[in-house]
Design a protein around this motif. Structure first.
Motif, PDB file in Angstrom:
ATOM      1  N   ALA A 174       0.831  -1.209   0.000  1.00 18.08           N
ATOM      2  CA  ALA A 174       0.000   0.000   0.000  1.00 18.08           C
ATOM      3  C   ALA A 174       0.863   1.256   0.000  1.00 18.08           C
ATOM      4  CB  ALA A 174      -0.932  -0.004   1.208  1.00 18.08           C
ATOM      5  N   PHE A 175       1.912   1.246   0.801  1.00 18.21           N
ATOM      6  CA  PHE A 175       2.803   2.412   0.897  1.00 18.21           C
ATOM      7  C   PHE A 175       3.486   2.679  -0.448  1.00 18.21           C
ATOM      8  CE2 PHE A 175       6.853   4.453   1.923  1.00 18.21           C
ATOM      9  CZ  PHE A 175       6.393   5.550   2.638  1.00 18.21           C
ATOM     10  N   VAL A 176       3.978   1.619  -1.092  1.00 17.14           N
ATOM     11  CA  VAL A 176       4.624   1.780  -2.398  1.00 17.14           C
ATOM     12  C   VAL A 176       3.619   2.288  -3.429  1.00 17.14           C
ATOM     13  CG1 VAL A 176       5.684   0.514  -4.319  1.00 17.14           C
ATOM     14  CG2 VAL A 176       6.462   0.107  -1.984  1.00 17.14           C
ATOM     15  N   GLY A 177       2.408   1.730  -3.419  1.00 19.81           N
ATOM     16  CA  GLY A 177       1.383   2.170  -4.361  1.00 19.81           C
ATOM     17  C   GLY A 177       0.998   3.623  -4.167  1.00 19.81           C
ATOM     18  N   ILE A 178       0.820   4.039  -2.925  1.00 20.84           N
ATOM     19  CA  ILE A 178       0.479   5.441  -2.629  1.00 20.84           C
ATOM     20  C   ILE A 178       1.625   6.353  -3.035  1.00 20.84           C
ATOM     21  CG2 ILE A 178      -0.013   7.088  -0.776  1.00 20.84           C
ATOM     22  CD1 ILE A 178      -2.382   5.364  -1.263  1.00 20.84           C
ATOM     23  N   SER A 179       2.857   5.921  -2.749  1.00 18.84           N
ATOM     24  CA  SER A 179       4.028   6.724  -3.127  1.00 18.84           C
ATOM     25  C   SER A 179       4.122   6.875  -4.640  1.00 18.84           C
ATOM     26  CB  SER A 179       5.308   6.093  -2.572  1.00 18.84           C
ATOM     27  OG  SER A 179       5.264   6.058  -1.166  1.00 18.84           O
ATOM     28  N   LEU A 180       3.858   5.789  -5.368  1.00 19.81           N
ATOM     29  CA  LEU A 180       3.861   5.868  -6.832  1.00 19.81           C
ATOM     30  C   LEU A 180       2.799   6.853  -7.315  1.00 19.81           C
ATOM     31  CD1 LEU A 180       4.334   2.142  -7.904  1.00 19.81           C
ATOM     32  CD2 LEU A 180       5.949   4.029  -8.210  1.00 19.81           C
ATOM     33  N   GLY A 181       1.645   6.833  -6.659  1.00 18.77           N
ATOM     34  CA  GLY A 181       0.583   7.763  -7.016  1.00 18.77           C
ATOM     35  C   GLY A 181       0.988   9.215  -6.815  1.00 18.77           C
ATOM     36  N   LYS A 182       1.830   9.466  -5.815  1.00 20.58           N
ATOM     37  CA  LYS A 182       2.315  10.826  -5.564  1.00 20.58           C
ATOM     38  C   LYS A 182       3.419  11.215  -6.552  1.00 20.58           C
ATOM     39  CE  LYS A 182       0.424  11.538  -1.306  1.00 20.58           C
ATOM     40  NZ  LYS A 182      -0.706  12.393  -1.243  1.00 20.58           N
ATOM     41  N   LEU A 183       4.225  10.239  -6.971  1.00 23.12           N
ATOM     42  CA  LEU A 183       5.371  10.525  -7.838  1.00 23.12           C
ATOM     43  C   LEU A 183       4.999  10.612  -9.321  1.00 23.12           C
ATOM     44  CD1 LEU A 183       8.051   8.230  -6.169  1.00 23.12           C
ATOM     45  CD2 LEU A 183       7.857  10.713  -6.003  1.00 23.12           C
ATOM     46  N   ILE A 184       4.080   9.784  -9.760  1.00 23.84           N
ATOM     47  CA  ILE A 184       3.711   9.753 -11.173  1.00 23.84           C
ATOM     48  C   ILE A 184       2.656  10.832 -11.418  1.00 23.84           C
ATOM     49  CG2 ILE A 184       2.698   8.354 -13.011  1.00 23.84           C
ATOM     50  CD1 ILE A 184       3.864   5.899 -11.555  1.00 23.84           C
ATOM     51  N   PRO A 185       2.925  11.738 -12.350  1.00 23.91           N
ATOM     52  CA  PRO A 185       2.029  12.897 -12.529  1.00 23.91           C
ATOM     53  C   PRO A 185       0.781  12.623 -13.372  1.00 23.91           C
ATOM     54  CG  PRO A 185       3.876  13.090 -14.011  1.00 23.91           C
ATOM     55  CD  PRO A 185       4.111  11.848 -13.196  1.00 23.91           C
ATOM     56  N   LEU A 186       0.125  11.503 -13.165  1.00 26.33           N
ATOM     57  CA  LEU A 186      -1.115  11.195 -13.873  1.00 26.33           C
ATOM     58  C   LEU A 186      -2.292  11.348 -12.916  1.00 26.33           C
ATOM     59  CD1 LEU A 186       0.008   7.986 -15.782  1.00 26.33           C
ATOM     60  CD2 LEU A 186      -0.178  10.296 -16.699  1.00 26.33           C
ATOM     61  N   LYS A 187      -3.433  11.646 -13.442  1.00 28.20           N
ATOM     62  CA  LYS A 187      -4.639  11.807 -12.629  1.00 28.20           C
ATOM     63  C   LYS A 187      -5.325  10.453 -12.454  1.00 28.20           C
ATOM     64  CE  LYS A 187      -4.755  16.350 -12.273  1.00 28.20           C
ATOM     65  NZ  LYS A 187      -4.675  17.066 -11.059  1.00 28.20           N
ATOM     66  N   ILE A 188      -4.641   9.545 -11.782  1.00 25.88           N
ATOM     67  CA  ILE A 188      -5.167   8.208 -11.534  1.00 25.88           C
ATOM     68  C   ILE A 188      -5.298   8.043 -10.017  1.00 25.88           C
ATOM     69  CG2 ILE A 188      -4.704   5.737 -11.757  1.00 25.88           C
ATOM     70  CD1 ILE A 188      -3.105   6.365 -14.267  1.00 25.88           C
ATOM     71  N   PRO A 189      -6.400   7.478  -9.537  1.00 28.83           N
ATOM     72  CA  PRO A 189      -6.561   7.284  -8.091  1.00 28.83           C
ATOM     73  C   PRO A 189      -5.445   6.395  -7.528  1.00 28.83           C
ATOM     74  CG  PRO A 189      -8.621   6.876  -9.232  1.00 28.83           C
ATOM     75  CD  PRO A 189      -7.577   7.049 -10.283  1.00 28.83           C
ATOM     76  N   LEU A 229      -2.020  -2.374  -8.700  1.00 28.38           N
ATOM     77  CA  LEU A 229      -0.987  -2.771  -9.666  1.00 28.38           C
ATOM     78  C   LEU A 229       0.294  -3.233  -8.973  1.00 28.38           C
ATOM     79  CD1 LEU A 229      -1.442  -0.060 -12.442  1.00 28.38           C
ATOM     80  CD2 LEU A 229      -2.036  -2.487 -12.545  1.00 28.38           C
ATOM     81  N   THR A 230       0.677  -2.549  -7.901  1.00 29.72           N
ATOM     82  CA  THR A 230       1.867  -2.963  -7.148  1.00 29.72           C
ATOM     83  C   THR A 230       1.670  -4.364  -6.587  1.00 29.72           C
ATOM     84  OG1 THR A 230       2.344  -0.671  -6.560  1.00 29.72           O
ATOM     85  CG2 THR A 230       3.404  -2.380  -5.233  1.00 29.72           C
ATOM     86  N   GLY A 231       0.515  -4.604  -5.994  1.00 28.41           N
ATOM     87  CA  GLY A 231       0.226  -5.932  -5.456  1.00 28.41           C
ATOM     88  C   GLY A 231       0.218  -7.007  -6.520  1.00 28.41           C
ATOM     89  N   MET A 232      -0.361  -6.690  -7.676  1.00 20.67           N
ATOM     90  CA  MET A 232      -0.398  -7.670  -8.760  1.00 20.67           C
ATOM     91  C   MET A 232       0.995  -7.983  -9.281  1.00 20.67           C
ATOM     92  SD  MET A 232      -3.824  -6.377 -10.757  1.00 20.67           S
ATOM     93  CE  MET A 232      -3.359  -7.152 -12.275  1.00 20.67           C
ATOM     94  N   VAL A 233       1.834  -6.961  -9.391  1.00 19.72           N
ATOM     95  CA  VAL A 233       3.184  -7.175  -9.921  1.00 19.72           C
ATOM     96  C   VAL A 233       4.022  -8.007  -8.955  1.00 19.72           C
ATOM     97  CG1 VAL A 233       5.353  -6.002 -10.482  1.00 19.72           C
ATOM     98  CG2 VAL A 233       3.204  -5.160 -11.419  1.00 19.72           C
ATOM     99  N   VAL A 234       4.000  -7.670  -7.657  1.00 20.35           N
ATOM    100  CA  VAL A 234       4.862  -8.395  -6.722  1.00 20.35           C
ATOM    101  C   VAL A 234       4.367  -9.807  -6.441  1.00 20.35           C
ATOM    102  CG1 VAL A 234       5.748  -6.305  -5.628  1.00 20.35           C
ATOM    103  CG2 VAL A 234       3.777  -7.467  -4.629  1.00 20.35           C
ATOM    104  N   ALA A 235       3.073 -10.084  -6.666  1.00 16.98           N
ATOM    105  CA  ALA A 235       2.547 -11.428  -6.415  1.00 16.98           C
ATOM    106  C   ALA A 235       2.359 -12.244  -7.683  1.00 16.98           C
ATOM    107  CB  ALA A 235       1.221 -11.331  -5.668  1.00 16.98           C
ATOM    108  N   SER A 236       2.694 -11.672  -8.842  1.00 19.49           N
ATOM    109  CA  SER A 236       2.504 -12.411 -10.096  1.00 19.49           C
ATOM    110  C   SER A 236       3.554 -13.507 -10.239  1.00 19.49           C
ATOM    111  CB  SER A 236       2.581 -11.447 -11.286  1.00 19.49           C
ATOM    112  OG  SER A 236       3.900 -11.005 -11.468  1.00 19.49           O
TER     113      SER A 236
END
Length: 150
Positions: free
Chosen positions: A46-61, A68-75
């Motif tokens: 959750a922390f990595v996902g929220i941080s990515l949301g702050k760093l990536i300048p797209l208007k995505i929740p 996506l972070t959870g899916m990538v690390v558990a795939s």
């Protein structure tokens, strides 16, 4: 009024981690020491996902980045998938779901929440209670429909 990263981390620890540990203990009889690795893993995702949301300048929740972070690390292609799956397997799906639903309602902005009048506390208690009861009802219905209790 946006929360800074320190306040967000503190609210994550105090609400999500503790509540999930207690819900897993009470609801599934899984000890807190057994639950800690899984809860910390979910919190890190959750922390990595929220941080990515702050760093990536797209208007995505931010929830999109968390998922996506959870899916990538558990795939299956992830080299750390098995430890992630093993750690989180001890956490019941319902343990973190209630806190996620309630926190989504106030957007983790506790300072703004506290500055509201006392009537907001009553509304929040009713919303939290309603959220819990509705989620518990849905869980009960779906578990009975899928014959999980047999």
């Amino acid at each position: 009024m946006a929360m800074n990263m320190r306040n967000w981390t503190l609210s994550l620890i105090l609400t999500s981690v503790v509540t999930t540990l207690m819900a897993n203990l009470i609801g599934n009889n899984v000890s807190i020491t057994e639950s800690i690795p899984g809860v910390l893993t979910l919190s890190a995702i959750a922390f990595v996902g929220i941080s990515l949301g702050k760093l990536i300048p797209l208007k995505i929740p931010p929830i999109v980045y968390v998922v996506l972070t959870g899916m990538v690390v558990a795939s299956p292609i992830s080299p750390i998938a098995q430890p992630i799956i093993d750690a989180t397997a001890k956490i019941s799906f319902m343990a973190p779901i209630t806190i996620v639903g309630t926190l989504a309602g106030i957007g983790l902005d506790f300072k703004s929440f506290i500055s509201q009048s006392w009537k907001m506390v009553i509304v929040a208690i009713l919303v939290f209670t309603g959220t819990f009861l509705i989620q518990a009802t849905f869980a009960e219905v779906f578990l009975n429909v899928t014959n999980t209790f047999e």
